[in-house]
Design an enzyme around this catalytic site. Structure first.
Site, PDB file in Angstrom:
ATOM      1  N   SER A   1     -13.754 -74.854  29.186  1.00 36.38           N
ATOM      2  CA  SER A   1     -13.894 -75.543  27.906  1.00 36.38           C
ATOM      3  C   SER A   1     -13.433 -74.605  26.806  1.00 36.38           C
ATOM      4  CB  SER A   1     -15.349 -75.952  27.674  1.00 36.38           C
ATOM      5  OG  SER A   1     -15.477 -76.683  26.474  1.00 36.38           O
ATOM      6  N   GLU A   2     -12.602 -75.090  25.907  1.00 35.55           N
ATOM      7  CA  GLU A   2     -11.943 -74.199  24.951  1.00 35.55           C
ATOM      8  C   GLU A   2     -12.894 -73.556  23.953  1.00 35.55           C
ATOM      9  OE1 GLU A   2      -9.949 -77.679  22.272  1.00 35.55           O
ATOM     10  OE2 GLU A   2      -9.988 -77.757  24.434  1.00 35.55           O
ATOM     11  N   ASN A   3     -14.140 -74.048  23.862  1.00 32.16           N
ATOM     12  CA  ASN A   3     -15.099 -73.381  22.988  1.00 32.16           C
ATOM     13  C   ASN A   3     -15.753 -72.171  23.652  1.00 32.16           C
ATOM     14  OD1 ASN A   3     -16.391 -75.388  24.643  1.00 32.16           O
ATOM     15  ND2 ASN A   3     -18.253 -75.091  23.472  1.00 32.16           N
TER      16      ASN A   3
END
Length: 219
Positions: free
Chosen positions: A46-48
Site C-alpha cells: 500500500s503506497e501509504n
C-alpha cells in the site's frame, strides 16, 4: 448477468502469481486482497507505507491506526512491515512491484488511462496513481464497462485528463476481460450470461473478437 464489484475482484485475483508484490488502488482493487487463491503467497503493498497487507478486518476487529491508501481499515499478514511514504514510492519507482491494479473512469484502446479527475469536481490531487502507471510493467484496470448513463468507458480516446499514456495491459469489467493490443481491445472472456453482442454494444473503442469467447469462471 453482469458481475458485481466482488465478481470483478475475484476474476482479477486469478491474475495473481505466487511470490508477486502487488499494489492495489482505491475502490474495487482493494477487494482483490480478500480473494487470493488458496496456497498462494502474495505481498500486497500500500503506497501509504505497508508491505504485507491482508484482507479487510471483521467487524469489531478494526484498528483505526491501520489503514490503506484509501483510508480503509486493513489487516497485516505475518511478517508485514510498515514504513514511510518515501520508502513506499522508492519501491514503486524502482519497479519492485510486479502488478498494479487500478480503478479507472476511462481507458482508451491504446492503453491510456484517466482515473484521477473529472473537470469541475474538486480533487486533492493525482496522488500515487501517476507514479504507479509510470513505473509498473503490468497494469490491470478494474472498472465498470459503462457509466451510470449507460455510456461506454472503454473508448477510442479518453475525454478526461490522463493519468498515464499507453500503460494499461488488461481490463476486467462487469461484462468482460479485455486485453489491450495494438489493434484495440481484444475480448478474452465474457461475464457469465453476457453475450458478445452486449459487450460490443457497450464498447466504443475497437473490439477484437476472435473465435469462440469463453465465459469467466468465478468461484
Amino acid at each position: 448477468m453482469a458481475l458485481d464489484k466482488i465478481g470483478i475482484a475475484k476474476r482479477i485475483a486469478q491474475e495473481l502469481h505466487d511470490g508477486w508484490y502487488v499494489n492495489l488502488g482505491i475502490g474495487i482493487p482493494t477487494l482483490v486482497a480478500n480473494y487470493v487463491p488458496e496456497g498462494m503467497q502474495v505481498e500486497f503493498q500500500s503506497e501509504n507505507g505497508i508491505l504485507g497487507m491482508g484482507p479487510f478486518p471483521f467487524d469489531g476487529e478494526e484498528d483505526a491506526d491501520l489503514i490503506n491508501a484509501g483510508k480503509q481499515t486493513v489487516t497485516l499478514l505475518d511478517g508485514a512491515s510498515l514504513f514511510d511514504s518515501a520508502m513506499s514510492f522508492a519501491m514503486i519507482r524502482g519497479q519492485h512491484v510486479q502488478l498494479t491494479v487500478l480503478g479507472a473512469m476511462e481507458v482508451a484502446e491504446n492503453g491510456d488511462i484517466a482515473n484521477w479527475k473529472i473537470p469541475g469536481k474538486m480533487v486533492k490531487g493525482m496522488g500515487g496513481a501517476m507514479d504507479l502507471v509510470a513505473s509498473a510493467e503490468n497494469i490491470i484496470v478494474a472498472m465498470m464497462h459503462t457509466n451510470k448513463r449507460g455510456e461506454s468507458k472503454i473508448l477510442k480516446k479518453c475525454s478526461l485528463p490522463l493519468t498515464g499514456v499507453g500503460c494499461v495491459k488488461k481490463i476486467v469489467t462487469n461484462l468482460a476481460v479485455l486485453e489491450v493490443v495494438p489493434e484495440g481491445f481484444k475480448l478474452i472472456e465474457r461475464a457469465p450470461g453476457v453475450s458478445v453482442e452486449e459487450i460490443q454494444n457497450a464498447t466504443e473503442g475497437t473490439l477484437i473478437v476472435e473465435g469462440e469467447i469463453p465465459e469467466m469462471k468465478i468461484d
